[in-house]
Design an enzyme around this catalytic site. Structure first.
Site, PDB file in Angstrom:
ATOM      1  CG  ASP A   1      46.914  40.518  40.485  1.00  0.00           C
ATOM      2  OD1 ASP A   1      46.455  39.661  41.260  1.00  0.00           O
ATOM      3  OD2 ASP A   1      48.132  40.673  40.288  1.00  0.00           O
TER       4      ASP A   1
ATOM      5  CE  LYS B   1      41.437  36.160  38.874  1.00  0.00           C
ATOM      6  NZ  LYS B   1      42.449  37.229  38.701  1.00  0.00           N
ATOM      7  N   GLY B   2      38.115  38.629  42.527  1.00  0.00           N
ATOM      8  CA  GLY B   2      37.566  38.408  43.867  1.00  0.00           C
ATOM      9  C   GLY B   2      36.378  39.319  44.120  1.00  0.00           C
TER      10      GLY B   2
ATOM     11  CG  HIS C   1      41.092  36.175  44.336  1.00  0.00           C
ATOM     12  ND1 HIS C   1      40.251  35.206  43.860  1.00  0.00           N
ATOM     13  CD2 HIS C   1      42.163  36.171  43.490  1.00  0.00           C
ATOM     14  CE1 HIS C   1      40.783  34.645  42.778  1.00  0.00           C
ATOM     15  NE2 HIS C   1      41.947  35.215  42.548  1.00  0.00           N
TER      16      HIS C   1
ATOM     17  NE  ARG D   1      51.777   9.561  33.604  1.00  0.00           N
ATOM     18  CZ  ARG D   1      52.075   8.902  32.485  1.00  0.00           C
ATOM     19  NH1 ARG D   1      51.216   8.064  31.969  1.00  0.00           N
ATOM     20  NH2 ARG D   1      53.234   9.082  31.896  1.00  0.00           N
TER      21      ARG D   1
ATOM     22  N   GLY E   1      53.378  41.198  47.339  1.00  0.00           N
ATOM     23  CA  GLY E   1      53.699  42.596  47.641  1.00  0.00           C
ATOM     24  C   GLY E   1      54.513  43.274  46.543  1.00  0.00           C
TER      25      GLY E   1
ATOM     26  N   PRO F   1      55.550  45.348  43.270  1.00  0.00           N
ATOM     27  CG  PRO F   1      57.182  46.944  42.774  1.00  0.00           C
ATOM     28  CD  PRO F   1      56.945  45.688  43.555  1.00  0.00           C
TER      29      PRO F   1
ATOM     30  CB  VAL G   1      33.391  53.786  39.703  1.00  0.00           C
ATOM     31  CG1 VAL G   1      33.085  53.866  38.222  1.00  0.00           C
ATOM     32  CG2 VAL G   1      32.105  53.646  40.516  1.00  0.00           C
TER      33      VAL G   1
END
Ligand code: GDP
Ligand code: IMO
Ligand code: MG
Length: 429
Positions: free
Chosen positions: A13, A16-17, A41, A144, A306, A308, A418
């Protein structure tokens, strides 16, 4: 840029997205190499907010090809749901631009049920997984006995294999006192999904190598983060894949000499969702300020679950380690705007374990749980910086904070953001 790898430098989190989205402007192919729909993301483009779990963030750019590599694990039903939602939002998600590796592994409802059962059995020691069946799917892969996505091309074989996998899981589930799954109904839902996914399946490693040979620019979108890596993270409170730079090479199937850029993404503070050690964790008022109330989409509540997120001061120890294990050529720092208004800011520069200072995360959970952060304190700033676009317009304290992060990690800071929007970026290098 032949190949750029984007890696989360913390516990997932990190943003990255959004970073992938910004770098896609200079890419031809965007590829996911690890994890599955445990990832969430969020990408903000103009006034729209997209939440992606499996589909690479590059899908939001017209003409960019997207790949789910062999290192990923795919839940066919959830995959289709996500494709349908994106199509509803006007995004082209046709098989001409989205490819799924025939070597990726399938997540079945049996994996999801086993994930839930294993978490329950752990009780107090639960990992806090996303309950998407990730661990059991990778366990079957390395044991496997997994199902490769390519099997979806053969209706009958796929139906039989899913059916058998569920019957087998039912034995484990019932032995542990859980309800068995309806093998027939489940297999049917999977067959319907598999049929629709058939046109997306291809040998993605061959595709990516052809692209790289022809000079295409490939962006590898990491999921999760270094401290959730099966080898480098806080084992056992990790995911079951390799989200670090090495994982991009095995998870997509191309050689290291194509890589000329490894971007580590880190939030300007620390968050973690799920259990496990977090030496710089805060509670009370400071944590609440970092987390936000949940009203803004970028507040610290999980995109997938969802939940926190736990919040704390920036942990320079894990950041330094992350930079080393993936060989970051640069850091992209996100959410600097969230730190406005703090009187002072702390950064962990080392841990103390039983009176000894250590400069990297200990390997055992036993030591990690006793690690106390050694902090450096820096002055904060009060100004709202979300409209700043040039480093010269940042308050001096914000510039000093960013510079100090680069020094602690011995890594160039290439940019800070920002705000969540594409344009809310300050290039630094
Ligand atoms: P990922 O899993 O690494 O892609 O990150 P997530 O999407 O789960 O969480 C990051 C959240 O922060 C998302 O809601 C982003 O839109 C948001 N975000 C990213 N960069 C910034 C930033 O610089 N400032 C603010 N306020 N939000 C950001
Ligand atoms: P993105 O890509 C944050 C965490 C879970 C749990 C642990 C194992 O959005 O950064 P799993 O379901 O993978 O077996 O859970 O890993 N986790 C994440 N935390 N962001 C993620 O993805 C995560 N993917 C898994 O919370 O602690
Ligand atoms: Mg996320």
């Amino acid at each position: 840029m032949p190949a750029t790898i984007i890696v989360g430098a913390q516990w997932g989190d990190e943003g990255k997205g959004g970073v992938t989205d910004r770098l896609t402007a200079n890419a031809d192919v965007v590829a996911r190499f690890a994890g599955g729909d445990n990832a969430g993301h969020t990408v903000a483009v103009d006034d729209k907010v997209y939440k992606l779990h499996l589909v690479p963030s590059g899908i939001l750019y017209d003409g960019v090809a997207c790949v789910l590599g062999n290192g990923t694990v795919i839940n066919p039903v959830n995959m289709l749901k996500e494709i349908d939602e994106l199509v509803e939002q006007g995004i082209d998600v046709s098989p001409t631009r989205l490819m799924i590796s025939t070597r990726a592994h399938i997540i079945t409802p049996a994996h999801i049920a086993l994930d839930r059962a294993s978490e329950k059995a752990r009780g107090e020691g639960a990992i806090g997984t996303t309950l998407r069946g990730i661990g059991p799917a990778y366990l079957d892969k390395t044991g496997r006995q997994g199902i490769r996505a390519g099997l979806m091309l053969d209706d009958e074989e796929f139906a039989d294999t899913v059916h058998n996998a569920i019957e087998q899981a039912n034995q484990t589930l019932t032995a542990q006192g859980f309800d068995p799954l309806d093998a027939q109904a489940t297999a049917e839902a999977y067959i319907t999904a598999a049929k629709r996914l058939q046109p997306y399946l291809t040998e993605t490693a061959v595709y990516i190598n052809d692209q790289l040979r022809d000079g295409a620019r490939v962006l590898c979108e990491g999921a999760q983060g270094t401290m959730l890596d099966i080898d480098h993270g806080d084992y056992p409170f990790v995911t079951s894949s390799s989200p670090t730079a090495g994982g991009a090479l095995t998870g997509l199937g191309f050689g290291p000499l194509y890589v000329d850029r490894v971007v580590g993404v880190a939030k300007c503070f620390a968050t973690r969702v799920g259990s496990g050690p977090m030496p710089t964790e805060l509670d009370g008022e400071l944590a609440n300020r970092l987390r936000g109330s949940g009203e803004r989409f970028w507040d610290e509540f999980g995109t997938t679950t969802g939940r926190p997120r736990r919040c704390g001061w920036l942990d320079g120890v894990i950041l330094r380690y992350s930079s080393q294990v993936s060989g970051f050529t640069e850091l992209f720092l996100t959410k600097l705007d969230v730190l406005s208004g703090f009187e002072e800011l702390k950064i962990a520069v080392a841990y103390e374990v039983d009176g000894q200072q250590v400069s990297y995360p200990p390997s055992t959970i036993h030591d990690l749980q006793r690690a106390k952060p050694v902090y450096e304190t820096l002055p904060g700033w009060q100004e709202d910086i979300s409209a700043v676009r040039s480093p010269d317009d940042l308050p001096q304290a914000a510039r000093d904070y960013v510079q100090r992060i680069g020094e602690i990690c011995d890594t160039l800071v290439g940019a800070v953001s920002v705000g969540p929007k594409r344009e809310q970026v300050i290039p630094l290098a």
